[in-house]
Design a protein around this motif. Structure first.
Motif, short mmCIF file in Angstrom:
data_model
loop_
_atom_site.label_atom_id
_atom_site.label_comp_id
_atom_site.label_asym_id
_atom_site.label_seq_id
_atom_site.Cartn_x
_atom_site.Cartn_y
_atom_site.Cartn_z
N ASP A 89 0.80 -1.22 0.00
CA ASP A 89 0.00 0.00 0.00
C ASP A 89 0.84 1.28 0.00
O ASP A 89 0.32 2.36 0.17
CB ASP A 89 -0.97 0.02 1.18
N LYS A 102 6.47 15.44 -8.67
CA LYS A 102 5.88 15.23 -7.34
C LYS A 102 6.17 13.82 -6.86
O LYS A 102 6.09 12.87 -7.64
CB LYS A 102 4.36 15.40 -7.43
N PRO A 103 6.48 13.67 -5.56
CA PRO A 103 6.79 12.33 -5.07
C PRO A 103 5.52 11.49 -4.93
O PRO A 103 4.55 11.93 -4.33
CB PRO A 103 7.40 12.61 -3.69
N ILE A 104 5.54 10.32 -5.51
CA ILE A 104 4.40 9.40 -5.38
C ILE A 104 4.94 8.00 -5.14
O ILE A 104 6.12 7.73 -5.34
CB ILE A 104 3.52 9.39 -6.64
N SER A 105 4.06 7.14 -4.70
CA SER A 105 4.45 5.76 -4.49
C SER A 105 4.19 4.97 -5.77
O SER A 105 3.04 4.85 -6.21
CB SER A 105 3.63 5.20 -3.32
N THR A 108 1.62 2.00 -5.80
CA THR A 108 0.17 2.16 -5.82
C THR A 108 -0.28 3.00 -7.03
O THR A 108 -1.37 3.54 -7.03
CB THR A 108 -0.35 2.84 -4.54
N LYS A 160 10.42 21.78 -2.26
CA LYS A 160 9.27 22.54 -1.77
C LYS A 160 9.64 23.40 -0.56
O LYS A 160 9.12 24.48 -0.38
CB LYS A 160 8.16 21.56 -1.37
N GLY A 172 8.33 16.01 7.43
CA GLY A 172 8.14 15.87 5.99
C GLY A 172 8.52 14.51 5.46
O GLY A 172 8.02 14.08 4.43
N ALA B 30 -8.98 7.26 -8.68
CA ALA B 30 -8.49 8.66 -8.68
C ALA B 30 -7.02 8.61 -8.29
O ALA B 30 -6.19 8.27 -9.12
CB ALA B 30 -9.32 9.51 -7.73
N GLY B 32 -5.55 6.45 -6.31
CA GLY B 32 -5.11 5.06 -6.29
C GLY B 32 -4.51 4.61 -4.97
O GLY B 32 -4.16 3.44 -4.82
N THR B 33 -4.41 5.51 -3.99
CA THR B 33 -3.76 5.12 -2.74
C THR B 33 -4.59 4.09 -1.96
O THR B 33 -4.05 3.36 -1.15
CB THR B 33 -3.54 6.34 -1.82
N LYS B 53 -8.95 10.91 -13.33
CA LYS B 53 -7.99 12.00 -13.10
C LYS B 53 -7.77 12.88 -14.32
O LYS B 53 -7.25 13.98 -14.20
CB LYS B 53 -6.65 11.40 -12.65
N THR B 75 -5.64 17.20 -5.74
CA THR B 75 -4.85 16.45 -4.75
C THR B 75 -4.71 17.26 -3.47
O THR B 75 -4.87 18.48 -3.45
CB THR B 75 -3.45 16.10 -5.29
N ASP B 77 -2.11 18.03 -1.70
CA ASP B 77 -1.03 19.03 -1.63
C ASP B 77 -1.46 20.32 -2.32
O ASP B 77 -1.07 21.41 -1.91
CB ASP B 77 0.29 18.48 -2.20
N GLN B 78 -2.32 20.20 -3.34
CA GLN B 78 -2.85 21.41 -3.97
C GLN B 78 -3.78 22.15 -3.01
O GLN B 78 -3.76 23.37 -2.95
CB GLN B 78 -3.63 21.04 -5.25
N GLU B 81 -1.93 24.19 -0.34
CA GLU B 81 -1.31 25.43 -0.79
C GLU B 81 -2.33 26.47 -1.24
O GLU B 81 -1.97 27.61 -1.53
CB GLU B 81 -0.36 25.13 -1.96
N LEU B 101 4.25 12.94 2.67
CA LEU B 101 4.42 13.78 1.48
C LEU B 101 3.89 13.05 0.24
O LEU B 101 3.17 13.61 -0.59
CB LEU B 101 5.92 14.03 1.33
N GLN B 102 4.23 11.76 0.13
CA GLN B 102 3.82 10.98 -1.03
C GLN B 102 2.30 10.87 -1.09
O GLN B 102 1.69 11.04 -2.15
CB GLN B 102 4.42 9.57 -0.96
N CYS B 105 0.58 14.08 -2.17
CA CYS B 105 0.71 14.40 -3.59
C CYS B 105 -0.15 13.47 -4.44
O CYS B 105 -0.44 13.78 -5.59
CB CYS B 105 2.17 14.28 -4.03
N GLN B 106 -0.52 12.33 -3.90
CA GLN B 106 -1.21 11.33 -4.70
C GLN B 106 -2.71 11.32 -4.41
O GLN B 106 -3.54 11.13 -5.30
CB GLN B 106 -0.63 9.96 -4.36
#
Lengths: 200, 329
Positions: A89, A102-105, A108, A160, A172, B30, B32-33, B53, B75, B77-78, B81, B101-102, B105-106
């Protein structure tokens, strides 16, 4: 298993099973590419499809199924094994990559979702990257398994928050886990980049 | 993961047409998390996945006279801000602490509201109710519900933003098959399932949550207080969101108190609201509101501790909204 016992009609259980298996496989093959013409227009992707992914500034043609995750493509098709399959996950941050900066996994994220977007992995940062260099200076790794995810996460975080404090760095980076416990040195590495002022 | 057919439509109409064909076997993707891990574990095995998306109309934040309209695939993070969200500290305080953070953003706003419960019996394949609640009742229930848990459902509502949005009186725009369009209060998106055929969300599978509209809260004080174990991205133990309208002399004209992580739905506490209305905010009143909020609690064998935490969350959310010192971290 003993020899199959032939029945009067020259029919055996084993032959029958073999035969029915083949029949089932044939049905599956015929079944897969059947596309109703009305649905074609909506852009449905059913099976494996050849697409282009922009990874580390280069275009790669890959053949992927809808269920293929970005991490699977990166590791098993493109040989970019920096991002790690740790948690299903994405809670550990081991598969962190940058998608459009942007950092994403990657674990997933579906690979088809990344078509047309810029993907940057730890390999794309290169050995001379200031964050990578800071990790080397501060010896911010033990077994190293979580390190690629951490490097990408630090890179994204500092972009950032270029003037982050130690507390902010700790908060963070809370999406990355390290079983060895090298957090102290990772935070030091991030703060070295902040002090060097070369990030961004 | 079981394979599926995939589409990434560009417009709402296309997305609804894709959903309408076999709604029960279609999943909306969307961020996907949540959906991707559920599919990996085969807890959800849709035949079709519709990625929303790429739909431009579902993106972005627009301020207007009645408040703001936020696209469902915006998202987190948007949102964090966005200057448009300044009048809504209750929402921003949640997002700032929500996940890593991840994840920020997701994860999308719509996805956050619609994610499935984190109950470990559900996530390990025992179903949402876990043998009509027996597994939870007899098993490890330290993170389960303390309110509305007398039926088979004992999981807690997973959404972190829902309590804040309910406190702010937000509504969502829902598009359905055949140009049908409704607005639903966020509160009514959730229900406590009574049997295995009910989901915890009231949206039908053919419907699409397109926008979230928090109402303009001119002068409305609002805040969220979350009690977490540690600082990681894990869910909090209990949360409370409070929105207060004061008259000129500082007396509470109206109040909304919504607790999170304590019940199968975001739990609106009318008891706490009644305590607050007509009074001036102070430490004693906040304490009374907290006590009133948890008065109906019926904790399970291992989550007695959550009663005190929920009580404190309500007290501190009230104080935080009023701009008083909370006494906590």
């Amino acid at each position: 298993m003993s020899e199959p016992v032939r029945s009067r009609g020259g029919f055996s259980r084993r032959e029958f099973l073999k035969g029915s298996g083949a029949a089932a496989a044939a049905t599956a093959v015929v079944g897969a590419p059947l596309v109703a013409p009305a649905e074609e227009a909506t852009g449905l992707i059913r099976g494996a499809e050849e697409v282009t992914l922009q990874v580390n500034g280069k275009a790669h043609r890959v053949r992927i199924e809808p269920r293929t995750t970005l991490l699977e493509v990166l590791r098993y098709q493109l040989g970019l094994t920096g991002a790690k399959p740790v948690s299903a996950d994405g809670c550990c941050g081991g598969s962190t990559v940058l998608l459009e900066g942007k950092p994403i996994s990657a674990a997933t994220t579906l690979a088809l979702d990344c078509v047309g977007k810029q993907i940057t992995t730890v390999e794309g940062l290169g050995a001379q990257d200031n964050v990578v260099q800071a990790f080397v200076h501060q010896d911010a790794m033990q077994c190293g398994f979580c390190t690629p995810g951490f490097v990408v996460a630090v890179k994204a975080f500092l972009k950032k928050h270029p003037y982050a404090t130690e507390e902010e760095v700790r908060e963070g980076l809370n999406g990355n886990l390290c079983r060895c416990g090298t957090y102290v040195n990772v935070v030091r590495a991030a703060l070295e980049v902040v002090k060097g002022g070369r990030n961004g | 993961m079981k394979n599926f057919e995939y589409a990434a439509p560009r417009t709402e109409e296309e997305a609804l047409a894709l959903l309408a064909q076999r709604p029960d076997q279609t999943a909306v993707l969307a961020g996907g998390t949540d959906l991707v891990p559920l599919m990996k574990k085969m807890l959800v095995t849709p035949q079709r996945v519709v990625n929303i998306k790429n739909i431009d109309s579902l993106r972005g934040i627009h301020a207007h006279s009645q408040g703001v309209t936020i696209g469902a695939v915006t998202t987190l993070d948007q949102l964090l801000e966005a200057p448009e969200l300044e009048p809504y500290p209750a929402v921003k305080q949640v997002i700032a602490k929500l996940g890593s953070l991840q994840l920020q953003c997701q994860m999308t706003l719509g996805g956050e509201l619609c994610r499935r419960p984190q109950c470990w019996y559900f996530r390990n394949g025992y179903g949402l109710l876990g043998r009509r609640g027996q597994l939870v009742e007899q098993g490890d229930n330290r993170y389960h519900a303390i309110l509305d848990n007398q039926g088979p459902a004992k999981f807690v509502s997973p959404s972190r933003l829902a309590p804040a949005l309910i406190a702010l009186g937000a509504v969502v725009r829902v598009a359905g098959p055949g140009q049908q369009e409704t607005t639903v209060p966020v509160e009514r998106l959730y229900r406590t399932p009574k049997d295995d055929h009910q989901r915890e969300l009231t949206l039908s599978p053919a419907q699409l949550l397109t926008h979230v509209l928090p109402k303009l809260s001119q002068g409305t004080l609002n805040a969220t207080y979350e009690v977490k174990h540690g600082t990681g991205p894990q869910p909090p133990l209990a949360t409370a969101s409070v929105a207060l309208e004061l008259d000129g002399s500082g007396v509470v004209r109206s109040a909304r108190v919504v607790m999170g992580q304590v019940a199968p739905v975001p739990w609106r506490s009318r008891e706490a609201e009644e305590v607050l209305v007509g009074q001036r905010i102070g430490y004693e009143l906040a304490e009374l509101a907290g006590a009133a909020a948890v008065a109906p609690a019926t904790p399970l064998s291992q989550n007695q501790y959550k009663v005190q935490i929920a009580k404190t969350a309500v007290k501190r959310a009230v104080l935080l909204a009023a701009g008083l010192e909370t006494g906590g971290l």
